[in-house]
Design an enzyme around this catalytic site. Structure first.
Site, PDB file in Angstrom:
ATOM      1  N   ASP A 101      33.871  41.117  20.730  1.00 39.83           N
ATOM      2  CA  ASP A 101      34.325  41.877  21.883  1.00 39.83           C
ATOM      3  C   ASP A 101      33.673  43.258  21.787  1.00 39.83           C
ATOM      4  O   ASP A 101      33.827  43.945  20.774  1.00 39.83           O
ATOM      5  CB  ASP A 101      35.850  42.009  21.815  1.00 39.83           C
ATOM      6  CG  ASP A 101      36.512  41.965  23.171  1.00 39.83           C
ATOM      7  OD1 ASP A 101      36.070  42.745  24.042  1.00 39.83           O
ATOM      8  OD2 ASP A 101      37.449  41.185  23.352  1.00 39.83           O
ATOM      9  N   ASP A 203      34.096  44.248  27.470  1.00 41.20           N
ATOM     10  CA  ASP A 203      35.378  44.627  28.077  1.00 41.20           C
ATOM     11  C   ASP A 203      35.164  45.465  29.340  1.00 41.20           C
ATOM     12  O   ASP A 203      34.291  46.340  29.373  1.00 41.20           O
ATOM     13  CB  ASP A 203      36.166  45.450  27.042  1.00 41.20           C
ATOM     14  CG  ASP A 203      37.619  45.651  27.420  1.00 41.20           C
ATOM     15  OD1 ASP A 203      38.317  44.649  27.601  1.00 41.20           O
ATOM     16  OD2 ASP A 203      38.048  46.819  27.525  1.00 41.20           O
ATOM     17  N   GLU A 266      33.445  40.957  31.303  1.00 37.19           N
ATOM     18  CA  GLU A 266      34.790  40.826  31.860  1.00 37.19           C
ATOM     19  C   GLU A 266      34.814  41.532  33.207  1.00 37.19           C
ATOM     20  O   GLU A 266      34.638  42.753  33.281  1.00 37.19           O
ATOM     21  CB  GLU A 266      35.840  41.462  30.934  1.00 37.19           C
ATOM     22  CG  GLU A 266      37.258  41.162  31.416  1.00 37.19           C
ATOM     23  CD  GLU A 266      38.303  42.196  31.006  1.00 37.19           C
ATOM     24  OE1 GLU A 266      39.490  41.862  31.026  1.00 37.19           O
ATOM     25  OE2 GLU A 266      37.936  43.343  30.689  1.00 37.19           O
TER      26      GLU A 266
HETATM   27  O1  TEU Z   1      41.436  44.119  30.311  1.00 36.73           O
HETATM   28  C1  TEU Z   1      41.066  44.657  31.531  1.00 36.73           C
HETATM   29  C2  TEU Z   1      41.924  44.269  32.619  1.00 36.73           C
HETATM   30  O2  TEU Z   1      41.496  43.963  33.693  1.00 36.73           O
HETATM   31  C3  TEU Z   1      43.332  44.344  32.310  1.00 36.73           C
HETATM   32  O3  TEU Z   1      43.647  45.682  32.490  1.00 36.73           O
HETATM   33  C4  TEU Z   1      44.200  43.527  33.133  1.00 36.73           C
HETATM   34  O4  TEU Z   1      44.128  43.911  34.484  1.00 36.73           O
HETATM   35  C5  TEU Z   1      45.572  43.733  32.612  1.00 36.73           C
HETATM   36  O5  TEU Z   1      45.543  43.364  31.252  1.00 36.73           O
HETATM   37  C6  TEU Z   1      46.616  42.977  33.344  1.00 36.73           C
HETATM   38  O6  TEU Z   1      46.477  41.604  33.181  1.00 36.73           O
HETATM   39  C7  TEU Z   1      40.726  44.487  29.190  1.00 36.73           C
HETATM   40  C8  TEU Z   1      41.311  43.794  27.987  1.00 36.73           C
HETATM   41  O7  TEU Z   1      41.162  42.415  28.146  1.00 36.73           O
HETATM   42  C9  TEU Z   1      42.740  44.215  27.837  1.00 36.73           C
HETATM   43  O8  TEU Z   1      43.375  43.526  26.801  1.00 36.73           O
HETATM   44  C10 TEU Z   1      42.733  45.698  27.557  1.00 36.73           C
HETATM   45  O9  TEU Z   1      44.052  46.165  27.485  1.00 36.73           O
HETATM   46  C11 TEU Z   1      41.991  46.468  28.641  1.00 36.73           C
HETATM   47  O10 TEU Z   1      40.742  45.875  28.967  1.00 36.73           O
HETATM   48  C12 TEU Z   1      41.669  47.846  28.149  1.00 36.73           C
HETATM   49  O11 TEU Z   1      40.688  47.780  27.149  1.00 36.73           O
END
Ligand code: TEU
Length: 536
Positions: A101, A203, A266
């Site tokens: 990641d 991310d 992502e």
């Molecule tokens: O997630 C990004 C994201 O889109 C999330 O904010 C999502 O909208 C939220 O978890 C509600 O479902 C990434 C990572 O996957 C997440 O675990 C992190 O908290 C976030 O970025 C910040 O790094």
């Protein structure tokens, strides 16, 4: 069909491990790298090709590792650099690719870069982050909201400016308009690529560049009462800016300094914005995650529409991918129900495009209820009681009926599912028609039938509860019939097209059955039909 090695991520099956919850090897209730090494044989037996690890780097864990304080280290909670080196070697020996990641949008507020940047306005690294003067009334510079509640700006008393954070205040956003930041993260990428890591899941890649003028975001006319407060605004100026694509192309170039690596992005955006992340001339991410199945209504018609829209929108040459679950979204078995979880599995593993499995979905893990005093997720803590909590999909993997499900020898960091004594890897492996054995059979079939991995997608029908499609390549045809309903149904063979036999049913009890005239489907049943497979 001959495929060279550079193609592995197209035909491979990806599996996301949330390291805190996969396997604890040192008895502290939290999963770790040595635990993952111990469980590699399980992943090999399951049949997946690549493992993506959520962050394992040093972190104050305000957002459980998505707040990184050292990009090239390993958090002691997870192990040591030596453990990690052993993991790469063991994964590769087992024929598995390893994906890390990469969290380039923000660091921890404890990262030395931010400590420097924060120290004074004149600091050489000040501009590595996003600092703005207060608005004339002393308030935040604009109306941007943090995803995790409140303003996205935090005031720094000492230097009299605000810094921007799309997520927690402990996760300040890096300034990707600064070439030094780009170079620093590129070096981080090279550090891991040199170690042999096979790629990155990046991310919040669509967040990297923000509006140069920091204009206010407009209100969201479609805001739904009860949804988290940040959704009251559109993110028109804070995310998905045109300049982000050049940034991603640079990252892609870094991965191409090495052979056969993959860049996964992502991206939570509507389809027409998502596909831009393949980049001009496909110079962006090879796989911008397709999350459409995470939020769709679970019906034959809406799933068919999602597939059709996606297939149609893909730029020429762009490779599709599909996701059923991740560490941010409710478990698929809870979203669609236990009976449909098998149908969802068959869908995921028969669609055109790389599937990413989320750990535990292969044993049908459901959301685990989290009592108020057990909440760990900062999102739930900041925005309570509206169901945004992510702990319920991050609970320990259920390996066996032993105490703590074989995950740990002590009470784990999040509660275990109450039914772990019956729903676990060991017990389900012994039940011939379990969801675990279905996943294994689906993965094996996808490997045996190149048309499932590479064939075209041909829609046939979405009628009532039935979704029917074909996958066709030079190797032959496979027909997939899925019953999304809780009633049995029948399909005429004219819809199926030709006489076939059942290669796999989600109930795993019809292999070899000839289909002539009619195909009967039981409630919640999916089947794959095709010409009889030649014994290996
Ligand atoms: O997630 C990004 C994201 O889109 C999330 O904010 C999502 O909208 C939220 O978890 C509600 O479902 C990434 C990572 O996957 C997440 O675990 C992190 O908290 C976030 O970025 C910040 O790094």
């Amino acid at each position: 069909m001959d495929q060279d090695n550079s193609d592995w991520w197209r035909h491979g099956i990806f599996y996301q491990v949330y390291p805190r919850s996969f396997q604890d090897s040192d008895g502290d209730g939290v999963g770790d790298i040595r635990g993952i090494i111990e469980r590699l044989p399980y992943l090999v037996e399951l049949g997946v090709d690549a493992v993506w690890l959520s962050p394992i780097f040093p972190s104050p864990m305000a957002d459980f590792g998505y707040d990184i304080s050292d990009y090239t280290g390993i958090d002691p909670l997870f192990g040591t650099t030596e453990d990690f080196d052993e993991l790469i070697a063991a994964a590769h020996d087992a024929g598995l690719k390893l994906i890390l990641d990469l969290v380039p949008n923000h660091t921890s507020d404890q990262h030395p870069w931010f400590v420097e940047a924060r120290s004074s306005r004149e600091n050489a690294q000040r501009d590595w982050y996003i600092w703005r003067d207060p608005a004339p009334d002393g308030g935040p510079p604009n109306n941007w909201l943090s995803e995790f509640g409140g303003s996205a700006w935090t005031y720094d008393e000492a230097s009299g400016q605000y810094y921007y954070h799309a997520f927690l205040a402990q996760q300040p956003d890096l300034n990707w308009r600064n070439p030094e930041v780009r170079a620093a993260i590129h070096d981080v990428m090279r550090f891991w690529l040199r170690k042999g890591v096979d790629g990155f899941r990046v991310d919040v890649i669509w967040h990297l560049i923000k509006d140069a003028e920091f204009r206010d975001n407009p209100p969201n006319p479609h805001y739904l009462e009860g949804r988290p407060p940040h959704e009251t605004l559109l993110t028109q100026y804070s995310t998905d800016q045109p300049e982000v694509h050049a940034v991603i192309t640079e990252m892609r170039r870094v991965t191409e300094e090495f052979d056969d690596r993959v860049l996964i992005g992502e991206v939570y955006l509507p389809l027409h914005r998502l596909i831009a992340y393949y980049g001009n001339d496909l110079r962006g991410a090879q796989m911008p995650f397709n999350f459409a199945l995470l939020s769709t209504m679970w019906s034959a018609r809406s799933v068919e529409k999602i597939i059709a829209d996606y297939e149609k929108a893909l730029p020429p040459g762009a490779w599709p991918n599909w996701v059923l679950g991740n560490h941010d979204r409710p478990r698929v078995a809870s979203r669609v129900g236990t009976a449909q979880a098998s149908v969802a599995a068959m869908l995921l593993l028969t669609l055109r495009g790389t599937p990413t499995l989320y750990y535990g979905d292969e044993i049908g893990m459901r959301q685990v209820p989290i009592a108020p005093n057990q909440v760990r997720d900062p999102f739930e803590k900041n925005v309570p009681d509206i169901g945004v909590g992510r702990d319920g999909c991050r609970t320990p993997m259920q390996w066996s009926a032993e105490p703590y499900a074989g995950f740990s020898t002590v009470k784990p960091w999040l509660p275990l599912a109450r039914d772990f004594a019956s729903d676990n890897v060991a017990s389900l492996a012994a039940v011939p028609a379990s969801i675990l054995n279905l996943y294994k059979a689906l993965i094996a079939l996808r490997r045996m039938m190149p048309q499932l991995a590479y064939g075209n997608y041909e829609p046939v029908m979405a009628h009532g509860d039935v979704l029917l499609y074909r996958r066709r390549s030079m190797d032959g045809v496979a027909v997939i019939a899925l019953n999304f309903g809780a009633e049995s149904t029948a399909i005429t063979s004219s819809a199926i097209g030709f006489s076939n036999e059942i290669l796999l049913s989600t109930f795993m009890d019809r292999e070899g059955e000839k289909v002539e005239g009619m195909l009967d489907l039981r409630a919640n049943e999916g089947v794959i039909l095709g010409p009889p497979l030649r014994p290996a």
